[in-house]
Design a protein around this motif. Sequence first.
Motif, mmCIF file in Angstrom:
data_model
loop_
_atom_site.group_PDB
_atom_site.id
_atom_site.type_symbol
_atom_site.label_atom_id
_atom_site.label_comp_id
_atom_site.label_asym_id
_atom_site.label_seq_id
_atom_site.Cartn_x
_atom_site.Cartn_y
_atom_site.Cartn_z
ATOM 1 N N GLY A 1 64.582 -34.074 68.851
ATOM 2 C CA GLY A 1 66.287 -33.983 68.292
ATOM 3 C C GLY A 1 67.066 -34.288 67.365
ATOM 4 O O GLY A 1 67.526 -33.442 67.143
ATOM 5 N N THR B 1 71.553 -38.474 64.023
ATOM 6 C CA THR B 1 72.776 -37.235 63.581
ATOM 7 C C THR B 1 73.130 -37.496 62.276
ATOM 8 O O THR B 1 73.403 -36.177 61.845
ATOM 9 C CB THR B 1 73.863 -38.187 64.569
ATOM 10 O OG1 THR B 1 73.265 -39.144 65.553
ATOM 11 C CG2 THR B 1 74.641 -37.527 65.038
ATOM 12 N N VAL C 1 78.477 -38.046 69.985
ATOM 13 C CA VAL C 1 77.621 -38.650 70.580
ATOM 14 C C VAL C 1 77.717 -39.053 71.716
ATOM 15 O O VAL C 1 78.288 -40.307 71.521
ATOM 16 C CB VAL C 1 76.693 -39.222 69.732
ATOM 17 C CG1 VAL C 1 75.401 -39.991 69.717
ATOM 18 C CG2 VAL C 1 76.304 -38.598 68.621
ATOM 19 N N ASP D 1 75.520 -34.265 70.517
ATOM 20 C CA ASP D 1 73.635 -35.138 70.309
ATOM 21 C C ASP D 1 73.917 -35.811 71.884
ATOM 22 O O ASP D 1 74.512 -36.847 72.032
ATOM 23 C CB ASP D 1 73.838 -35.938 69.396
ATOM 24 C CG ASP D 1 73.268 -36.751 69.260
ATOM 25 O OD1 ASP D 1 71.903 -36.376 69.570
ATOM 26 O OD2 ASP D 1 72.653 -37.149 68.181
ATOM 27 N N GLU E 1 70.921 -39.021 74.355
ATOM 28 C CA GLU E 1 70.717 -40.954 75.241
ATOM 29 C C GLU E 1 71.003 -40.185 76.585
ATOM 30 O O GLU E 1 71.204 -41.212 77.441
ATOM 31 C CB GLU E 1 71.324 -41.932 74.105
ATOM 32 C CG GLU E 1 70.759 -41.628 72.431
ATOM 33 C CD GLU E 1 71.293 -43.273 72.114
ATOM 34 O OE1 GLU E 1 72.486 -43.729 72.675
ATOM 35 O OE2 GLU E 1 71.283 -43.121 70.957
HETATM 36 C C1 LIG Z 1 66.875 -40.459 69.682
HETATM 37 C C2 LIG Z 1 67.900 -39.833 68.932
HETATM 38 C C3 LIG Z 1 68.154 -38.175 68.472
HETATM 39 C C4 LIG Z 1 66.518 -37.958 67.833
HETATM 40 O O1 LIG Z 1 65.315 -37.903 68.054
HETATM 41 P P1 LIG Z 1 64.061 -37.453 68.241
HETATM 42 O O2 LIG Z 1 63.722 -36.889 69.079
HETATM 43 O O3 LIG Z 1 63.734 -39.210 67.655
HETATM 44 O O4 LIG Z 1 63.805 -36.960 66.165
HETATM 45 C C5 LIG Z 1 69.519 -38.137 67.685
HETATM 46 N N1 LIG Z 1 70.831 -38.283 67.781
HETATM 47 C C6 LIG Z 1 70.163 -39.794 69.173
HETATM 48 C C7 LIG Z 1 71.621 -40.214 69.260
HETATM 49 C C8 LIG Z 1 69.200 -40.339 69.127
HETATM 50 O O5 LIG Z 1 69.086 -41.671 70.548
#
Ligand SMILES: *Cc1c(COP(=O)(O)O)cnc(C)c1O
Length: 368
Positions: free
Chosen positions: A57, A86, A128, A154, A157
């Motif tokens: 992510g 982020t 987010v 983003d 979650e």
């Molecule tokens: C988990 C998460 C990410 C990053 O994801 P990864 O797969 O761990 O790199 C980015 N933004 C938010 C808000 C997250 O909770």
Amino acid sequence: MKRIPVANAVLNGNEKQYVNDCLDTAWISSNGKYIARFESEFAEKLKTQHALSCCNGTVALHLALLALDVGPGDEVVCPTLTYIATANAVKYVGAQLVLADCDPKTWCISPTSLESRITSKTKAIIVVHLYGHPVDMGPIMKIANERGIPVVEDCAESLGATYNGQMTGTIGAIGTFSFFGNKTLTTGEGGMVTTSSKVLADKMRLLKGQGMDPARRYWHPIVGYNYRMTNIEAAIGCAQLEKIDWHLEQRRRVASTYRRHLEGKPGIELPTEASWAYHTYWMFTVRVTGANAERRDRIMQELDRNCIETRPIFYCMHQMPPHYSEEKFPVSEAVSASGINLPTFATLTDDEIARVCAELVKAVESVP
Ligand SMILES: *Cc1c(COP(=O)(O)O)cnc(C)c1O
């Protein structure tokens, strides 16, 4: 006493069968049928045009900012109350990180604070959908569209969450997703970018595949990246996606069971779900009324002694070394200091939730 973890991957569908298929056929790298299938089924589920898999992510956020041509000299606004990835993505492209405060109810970026942070240099906005509650996208998109600034959502979650019935990840220019082990659906490590724009999709496809010209093998017109997902990860993703409705229902069950036990308990504030929101409860999160971080941490230690794992709400970006700033974001600081993520996963039983709640109520009463 059995320890209750804060999160747990639940692989109770066709995961093993599809992974074994990869092993049996030796399609274990980043080619193979599960990748295309995962991408097309994901796009279909979200009712969007394009979904491109990638290796996590964080990389999904990096691809989004690269595709939007964000670079040195540009500013990107993002909430201070978020996971570190982020904010880090903004630094990866060499842009200036500009932080905004959150809304006291949703804990997501406040439209008013966001608007006050926009300058002539703002090249993108990242919102987010924190802990599965969607951002108030109406006012955000109005602010962004009036100025022609693209919005990245983003959705790491918030897979499955909706704003006025519309899926998160389909409202802004680009949506980014994570399939880390503790997320709503998992592939171990993994990510996805979504967009309705063919131009942006083509750009991200080029970037994630070493910049190789799709019409000329081993010809690379740009500096790209190897941000590909493997067929094995995508195989797990296909199996997870088949059961997405079940996964979401279970998280909603967990949340409503928590509410039943904790409603009206003194000193404990429950998360809100706005009238326009479908909350997917990636983490059921409570605030301890008026608590500072020290007291909150002592309450978490008390729960830990009783074999219950919890997590603090994210630390604010402006309070940590990589993104430190003297600026004040009072709402985010208060939420961050007083918030606790309670165990939240699809197979958490109602009895376990009752145990967590009983211990939480006791700890809030007894810990000074
Ligand atoms: C988990 C998460 C990410 C990053 O994801 P990864 O797969 O761990 O790199 C980015 N933004 C938010 C808000 C997250 O909770």
